[in-house]
Motif scaffolding. Structure first.
Motif, PDB file in Angstrom:
ATOM      1  N   LEU A  57      -3.049 -39.270  38.917  1.00  0.00           N
ATOM      2  CA  LEU A  57      -3.927 -39.956  38.084  1.00  0.00           C
ATOM      3  C   LEU A  57      -4.237 -39.039  36.767  1.00  0.00           C
ATOM      4  O   LEU A  57      -4.815 -38.112  36.789  1.00  0.00           O
ATOM      5  N   CYS A  58      -4.506 -40.075  35.703  1.00  0.00           N
ATOM      6  CA  CYS A  58      -4.901 -39.401  34.341  1.00  0.00           C
ATOM      7  C   CYS A  58      -6.267 -39.935  34.232  1.00  0.00           C
ATOM      8  O   CYS A  58      -6.614 -41.112  34.399  1.00  0.00           O
ATOM      9  N   ILE A  59      -7.156 -39.085  33.595  1.00  0.00           N
ATOM     10  CA  ILE A  59      -8.291 -39.445  33.143  1.00  0.00           C
ATOM     11  C   ILE A  59      -8.535 -39.432  31.969  1.00  0.00           C
ATOM     12  O   ILE A  59      -8.272 -38.207  31.172  1.00  0.00           O
ATOM     13  N   LEU A 226       0.445 -41.271  26.262  1.00  0.00           N
ATOM     14  CA  LEU A 226       1.728 -41.264  26.602  1.00  0.00           C
ATOM     15  C   LEU A 226       2.320 -40.599  28.054  1.00  0.00           C
ATOM     16  O   LEU A 226       3.211 -41.194  28.608  1.00  0.00           O
ATOM     17  N   MET A 227       1.511 -39.614  28.425  1.00  0.00           N
ATOM     18  CA  MET A 227       1.815 -38.960  29.474  1.00  0.00           C
ATOM     19  C   MET A 227       1.713 -39.818  30.670  1.00  0.00           C
ATOM     20  O   MET A 227       2.689 -39.661  31.616  1.00  0.00           O
ATOM     21  N   THR A 228       0.760 -41.045  30.741  1.00  0.00           N
ATOM     22  CA  THR A 228       0.590 -41.708  31.978  1.00  0.00           C
ATOM     23  C   THR A 228       1.992 -42.702  31.971  1.00  0.00           C
ATOM     24  O   THR A 228       2.462 -42.939  33.220  1.00  0.00           O
ATOM     25  N   LYS A 229       2.535 -43.000  30.868  1.00  0.00           N
ATOM     26  CA  LYS A 229       3.893 -43.746  31.047  1.00  0.00           C
ATOM     27  C   LYS A 229       4.953 -42.746  31.437  1.00  0.00           C
ATOM     28  O   LYS A 229       5.690 -43.301  32.406  1.00  0.00           O
ATOM     29  N   GLU A 230       5.154 -41.688  31.053  1.00  0.00           N
ATOM     30  CA  GLU A 230       6.128 -40.673  31.327  1.00  0.00           C
ATOM     31  C   GLU A 230       6.129 -40.120  32.823  1.00  0.00           C
ATOM     32  O   GLU A 230       7.139 -40.005  33.436  1.00  0.00           O
TER      33      GLU A 230
END
Length: 282
Positions: A57-59, A226-230
């Motif tokens: 999970l990203c915040i 973009l990290m969440t997409k990758e």
């Protein structure tokens, strides 16, 4: 819940309780006393979050919204003003919520600057917490260090000092040091900050390998949307002192929310999309 890695219930943090440095002992505060002016002085208010085992999970959120403070609360470095925190289904009462107690639940933290020891070589930086906590014989610790260096692709830098490494390599070593402690939950603060495209592109699949190969639960504070997409994971945003529901990159990209208009404007204007990576074989 058996599949639950972390649960936050109505976690709040007042500015007055964000005291000392990141390694200081949290000062005793009341979780239940509520003053009329608390809401005006709160950095974080009534945050609720559940992360399942093996999830990444990203915040995200704007600067100064409290993202790093929230990560430090989870790590036990800062004690919240109010709220309950559960690690793998176990509740830790306020008086016991310290970094040591959280670390005992196999929760690791990677600081944004890496926090490497300048006069120790890479292999010794990684081995330091293992030796301090006496986690195995010298031979077992050496083997664990080698595995961590292989996972993060820093074996060739084993005998170098931190100042001899690029920023990207320093971040890899810091992650390797945390992974060597066998965390079930790994917290990362801005792992791609300051990296060029080449180092960023090489780091992300190594992070994803921890989830895929070892089922590590990972929470990442980041400005790198973009990290969440990758990483094919959801992202929640700290917005107006609280945390949104987690959703995918595409959800936020196509949403008409204030967050999307503010933070995803560049993507919608340019129509840009990330280049997906392929995980390297270990």
């Amino acid at each position: 819940m058996q599949d639950e890695a972390l649960r936050l219930e109505n976690v709040s943090l007042a500015y007055n309780d964000l005291t000392g440095n990141m390694f200081s002992q949290p000062r005793a505060v009341s979780f239940f006393k509520h003053r009329e002016d608390d809401e005006q002085k709160e950095l974080i208010r009534n945050v609720n979050l559940t992360v399942t085992r093996g999830e990444t999970l990203c915040i995200g959120g704007g600067s100064g919204q409290g993202k790093s403070a929230l990560l430090r609360i989870i790590a036990g470095l800062v004690r919240p003003t109010r709220g309950n925190i559960y690690y793998f289904g176990e509740y830790i009462p306020p008086e016991r919520l310290t970094a040591l107690e959280v670390a005992k639940r196999q929760v690791g933290l990677v600081f944004q600057n890496g926090a490497l020891i300048s006069n120790l070589k890479v292999r010794d930086n990684i081995a330091l917490p293992l030796r301090y906590h006496k986690m195995g014989s010298p031979e077992e610790i050496d083997e664990k260090v080698k595995m961590a260096m292989d996972l993060m692709r820093v074996r060739e830098e084993a005998d170098m000092f931190p100042h001899q490494l690029s920023v990207g390599m320093q971040k890899r070593v810091a992650i390797a040091r945390s992974w060597a402690m066998d965390p079930k939950l790994l917290l990362m603060d801005e792992p791609t900050a300051g990296l060029d495209n080449y180092n960023r592109r090489n780091l992300l699949p190594l992070i994803d390998n921890m989830r895929q190969l070892f089922k590590t639960t990972i929470i990442i504070v980041t400005h790198d949307l973009l990290m969440t997409k990758e990483l094919n994971c959801n992202i929640s945003f700290l917005h107006k002192k609280t945390l949104t529901e987690p959703h995918s990159f595409d959800y936020w990209l196509n949403s008409d929310s204030d967050i999307s208009r503010a933070l995803f404007r560049d993507f919608t204007n340019t129509g840009s999309s990330p280049t997906h990576f392929i995980n390297p074989k270990l």
